[in-house]
Design an enzyme around this catalytic site. Structure first.
Site, PDB file in Angstrom:
ATOM      1  N   ARG A 265       0.001  10.084   3.268  1.00  0.00           N
ATOM      2  CA  ARG A 265      -1.179  10.743   1.766  1.00  0.00           C
ATOM      3  C   ARG A 265      -1.958  11.705   3.072  1.00  0.00           C
ATOM      4  O   ARG A 265      -2.225  11.541   3.714  1.00  0.00           O
ATOM      5  CB  ARG A 265      -1.849  10.355   0.874  1.00  0.00           C
ATOM      6  CG  ARG A 265      -2.669   9.439   1.437  1.00  0.00           C
ATOM      7  CD  ARG A 265      -4.225   8.795   0.395  1.00  0.00           C
ATOM      8  NE  ARG A 265      -4.367   8.031   0.581  1.00  0.00           N
ATOM      9  CZ  ARG A 265      -6.171   8.391   1.495  1.00  0.00           C
ATOM     10  NH1 ARG A 265      -5.783   9.341   1.986  1.00  0.00           N
ATOM     11  NH2 ARG A 265      -6.521   7.189   2.100  1.00  0.00           N
TER      12      ARG A 265
ATOM     13  N   ARG B   8       1.072  -1.287  -0.292  1.00  0.00           N
ATOM     14  CA  ARG B   8      -0.358   0.117   0.343  1.00  0.00           C
ATOM     15  C   ARG B   8       1.020   1.270  -0.100  1.00  0.00           C
ATOM     16  O   ARG B   8       2.080   1.157   0.933  1.00  0.00           O
ATOM     17  CB  ARG B   8      -0.782  -0.056   1.248  1.00  0.00           C
ATOM     18  CG  ARG B   8      -2.129   1.218   1.184  1.00  0.00           C
ATOM     19  CD  ARG B   8      -2.904   1.245   2.650  1.00  0.00           C
ATOM     20  NE  ARG B   8      -3.688   2.539   2.293  1.00  0.00           N
ATOM     21  CZ  ARG B   8      -4.341   2.569   3.559  1.00  0.00           C
ATOM     22  NH1 ARG B   8      -4.354   2.550   4.610  1.00  0.00           N
ATOM     23  NH2 ARG B   8      -5.104   4.188   3.008  1.00  0.00           N
ATOM     24  N   HIS B   9       0.460   2.601  -0.945  1.00  0.00           N
ATOM     25  CA  HIS B   9       1.282   3.401  -0.945  1.00  0.00           C
ATOM     26  C   HIS B   9       1.541   4.172   0.584  1.00  0.00           C
ATOM     27  O   HIS B   9       1.084   3.611   1.929  1.00  0.00           O
ATOM     28  CB  HIS B   9       0.328   4.682  -1.083  1.00  0.00           C
ATOM     29  CG  HIS B   9      -1.183   4.792  -1.078  1.00  0.00           C
ATOM     30  ND1 HIS B   9      -1.011   5.959  -0.091  1.00  0.00           N
ATOM     31  CD2 HIS B   9      -1.910   4.595  -1.392  1.00  0.00           C
ATOM     32  CE1 HIS B   9      -2.567   5.287   0.967  1.00  0.00           C
ATOM     33  NE2 HIS B   9      -3.293   4.943  -0.248  1.00  0.00           N
TER      34      HIS B   9
ATOM     35  N   ARG C 179       0.701   9.195  -5.088  1.00  0.00           N
ATOM     36  CA  ARG C 179       0.736   8.448  -3.846  1.00  0.00           C
ATOM     37  C   ARG C 179       1.811   6.951  -4.362  1.00  0.00           C
ATOM     38  O   ARG C 179       2.169   6.805  -3.606  1.00  0.00           O
ATOM     39  CB  ARG C 179      -0.289   8.583  -2.921  1.00  0.00           C
ATOM     40  CG  ARG C 179      -1.476   8.224  -3.632  1.00  0.00           C
ATOM     41  CD  ARG C 179      -2.331   7.888  -2.787  1.00  0.00           C
ATOM     42  NE  ARG C 179      -4.060   7.436  -3.149  1.00  0.00           N
ATOM     43  CZ  ARG C 179      -4.722   7.996  -3.651  1.00  0.00           C
ATOM     44  NH1 ARG C 179      -4.457   8.914  -4.312  1.00  0.00           N
ATOM     45  NH2 ARG C 179      -6.202   7.574  -4.253  1.00  0.00           N
TER      46      ARG C 179
ATOM     47  N   GLU D 162     -15.584   2.126  -8.995  1.00  0.00           N
ATOM     48  CA  GLU D 162     -15.737   1.299  -7.564  1.00  0.00           C
ATOM     49  C   GLU D 162     -16.865   1.238  -6.897  1.00  0.00           C
ATOM     50  O   GLU D 162     -17.776   1.831  -7.396  1.00  0.00           O
ATOM     51  CB  GLU D 162     -14.786   2.021  -6.320  1.00  0.00           C
ATOM     52  CG  GLU D 162     -13.336   2.811  -7.309  1.00  0.00           C
ATOM     53  CD  GLU D 162     -12.724   3.021  -5.845  1.00  0.00           C
ATOM     54  OE1 GLU D 162     -12.938   2.698  -5.080  1.00  0.00           O
ATOM     55  OE2 GLU D 162     -11.256   3.218  -6.350  1.00  0.00           O
TER      56      GLU D 162
ATOM     57  N   HIS E 271      -3.221   0.003  -3.247  1.00  0.00           N
ATOM     58  CA  HIS E 271      -3.406   0.308  -2.461  1.00  0.00           C
ATOM     59  C   HIS E 271      -4.532  -0.882  -1.519  1.00  0.00           C
ATOM     60  O   HIS E 271      -4.400  -1.741  -1.538  1.00  0.00           O
ATOM     61  CB  HIS E 271      -5.065   1.327  -2.713  1.00  0.00           C
ATOM     62  CG  HIS E 271      -4.852   2.460  -3.954  1.00  0.00           C
ATOM     63  ND1 HIS E 271      -4.411   3.453  -3.844  1.00  0.00           N
ATOM     64  CD2 HIS E 271      -4.466   1.985  -5.145  1.00  0.00           C
ATOM     65  CE1 HIS E 271      -4.204   4.423  -5.058  1.00  0.00           C
ATOM     66  NE2 HIS E 271      -4.146   3.236  -6.553  1.00  0.00           N
ATOM     67  N   ASP E 272      -5.187  -0.015  -0.551  1.00  0.00           N
ATOM     68  CA  ASP E 272      -5.918  -1.021   0.300  1.00  0.00           C
ATOM     69  C   ASP E 272      -7.110  -1.584  -0.036  1.00  0.00           C
ATOM     70  O   ASP E 272      -7.334  -2.642   0.404  1.00  0.00           O
ATOM     71  CB  ASP E 272      -6.408   0.170   1.546  1.00  0.00           C
ATOM     72  CG  ASP E 272      -7.132   1.070   1.535  1.00  0.00           C
ATOM     73  OD1 ASP E 272      -6.965   1.454   0.308  1.00  0.00           O
ATOM     74  OD2 ASP E 272      -7.631   1.699   2.566  1.00  0.00           O
ATOM     75  N   SER E 273      -7.235  -1.561  -0.675  1.00  0.00           N
ATOM     76  CA  SER E 273      -8.615  -1.796  -1.403  1.00  0.00           C
ATOM     77  C   SER E 273      -8.115  -3.537  -3.283  1.00  0.00           C
ATOM     78  O   SER E 273      -8.713  -4.532  -2.469  1.00  0.00           O
ATOM     79  CB  SER E 273      -9.606  -1.069  -2.591  1.00  0.00           C
ATOM     80  OG  SER E 273      -8.489  -0.307  -3.693  1.00  0.00           O
TER      81      SER E 273
END
Length: 390
Positions: free
Chosen positions: A18, A14-15, A86, A195, A285-287
């Site tokens: 941010r 994950r980034h 990010r 999404e 990303h977390d997703s």
């Protein structure tokens, strides 16, 4: 373990830290009359602090791999990120910490601020039967007869703590709906090429909790972190659980995760199959992490010393080992992440201050005593998943 040789590593990260996302900022203006602290870079961008912490992670990580006798040259390394500031910047800072002095390019598909389909957690099917199936699956996932009412009931203490800190009763949102925070109307929809869409207390609460968590990670002055009104780790856990439940609902429920994760898992499978690089870093990303773990059937887990289940900068580390004694390949997955306090303090990661490591396991199959699975078993699982029409 002496017989085991680490041959290939793929890290999905994950980034890093941010600023709040643009749609989050719009939410924040409606839920309180209080003044929100400003940030020093645009919405959704990696912060300088986030970059520094990623360089610390890169420095630690390359030493960790060296301790496992995996030596890397520039030709052994592949770095790929979603085409957002990010994610690309996170990859750049990690690479700086891990491979300083080497010419390691950070690849991304599009100009900055355009989503790459590999990382884009969107709906690919808009037919009525598919949508109805998703709704039914969510009802089963939350144990709710309507949609997510049982989940909202579980989160009432969190919603009320959040509403008290916000002084929600004096907000424009309250003036519009004239109801308690937890009674705000919930709507969920699935639109092709977008999404999953969720409106209501869970979505708004996630936006607020995200902003406060980022303030804490960024070491804002105490009076600027939720206006100084979060006073214990227990309160952080209560508030952050809103975010965790949001991610689980939209990206880890069984049908959604299997639908959304397919481009990413296809890409990761191709990297393992080609064996072109000993080390690959993907930044998303977390997703993506939630969908990846949900789609392949990994067991629910707890991250010690963290409030988030998919924390900022956290890394799912997939390792391919070879046991020369039995001529067999094995697969192991670990989650490497910084604790809640490590991110807040922003200190370098070292052997004396390492990130946390936990081994991830499948929900329907036990690993061996070293937390590993036979490579062929994992390969068959992935092949079966990718061949399934979802």
């Amino acid at each position: 373990m002496d017989a085991l040789e680490l041959q290939q590593v793929i890290v999905f990260s994950r980034h890093g830290i941010r600023t709040p996302l643009p749609n989050t900022i719009n939410f924040l203006k409606t839920v309180t009359l209080k003044h929100w602290p400003s940030w020093d870079c645009p919405a959704g961008y990696l912060t300088t602090r986030g970059g520094i912490l990623e360089s610390y992670f890169g420095d630690y990580f390359i030493k960790w791999l060296a301790s496992k006798h995996l030596k890397l040259s520039a030709e052994d390394v592949f770095v790929y990120a979603n085409s957002l500031h990010r994610t690309v910047a996170t990859a750049q800072y990690f690479t700086l910490g891990a491979f300083s002095g080497l010419d390691i390019p950070v690849k991304h598909k599009y100009p900055i601020e355009r989503m790459d389909p590999i990382f884009n957690p969107i709906i690919h099917n808009d037919c009525a039967d598919f949508k109805n199936g998703l709704i039914d699956n969510i009802r089963q996932f939350t144990g709710s007869s309507q949609l997510i009412e049982k989940l909202d009931e579980q989160l009432i203490p969190a919603y009320r703590l959040l509403a008290n800190i916000l002084d929600y009763k004096h907000s424009s949102l309250y003036q519009q709906y004239q109801c308690e925070f937890e009674q705000l109307p919930t709507m969920i929809d699935f639109v092709k090429n977008d999404e999953p869409i969720l409106n209501g207390p869970l979505a708004i609460g996630t936006a607020v909790a995200d902003a406060w968590t980022l303030q804490y990670y960024s070491a804002f002055a105490k009076q600027d972190i939720a206006w100084g009104m979060i006073n214990s780790h227990e309160q952080w856990k209560i508030i952050t659980d809103i975010k965790n439940q949001y991610i689980n609902l939209l990206f880890k429920s069984p049908t959604l995760s299997r639908h959304i994760a397919k481009p990413l898992i296809t890409f990761i499978a191709s990297l393992f199959e080609s064996q072109q690089h000993k080390f690959s870093l993907l930044v998303g990303h977390d997703s993506n992490i939630a969908a990846f773990l949900g789609a392949l059937g990994f067991k629910n887990y707890q991250l010690p010393e963290q409030c988030e289940t998919t924390p900022i900068g956290g890394k799912v580390v997939m390792c391919r080992y070879y046991d020369r004694h039995v001529d067999q390949h094995y697969f192991k997955v670990e989650y490497l992440y910084q604790s809640f306090e490590q991110i807040h303090l922003g200190v370098p990661l070292t052997a004396n201050n390492p990130p946390n490591h936990i081994t991830l396991t499948l929900s329907d199959k036990a690993p061996n005593s070293q937390g590993m699975y036979l490579w062929q078993e994992i390969k068959q699982r992935v092949t079966h998943y990718l061949s399934d029409e979802i």
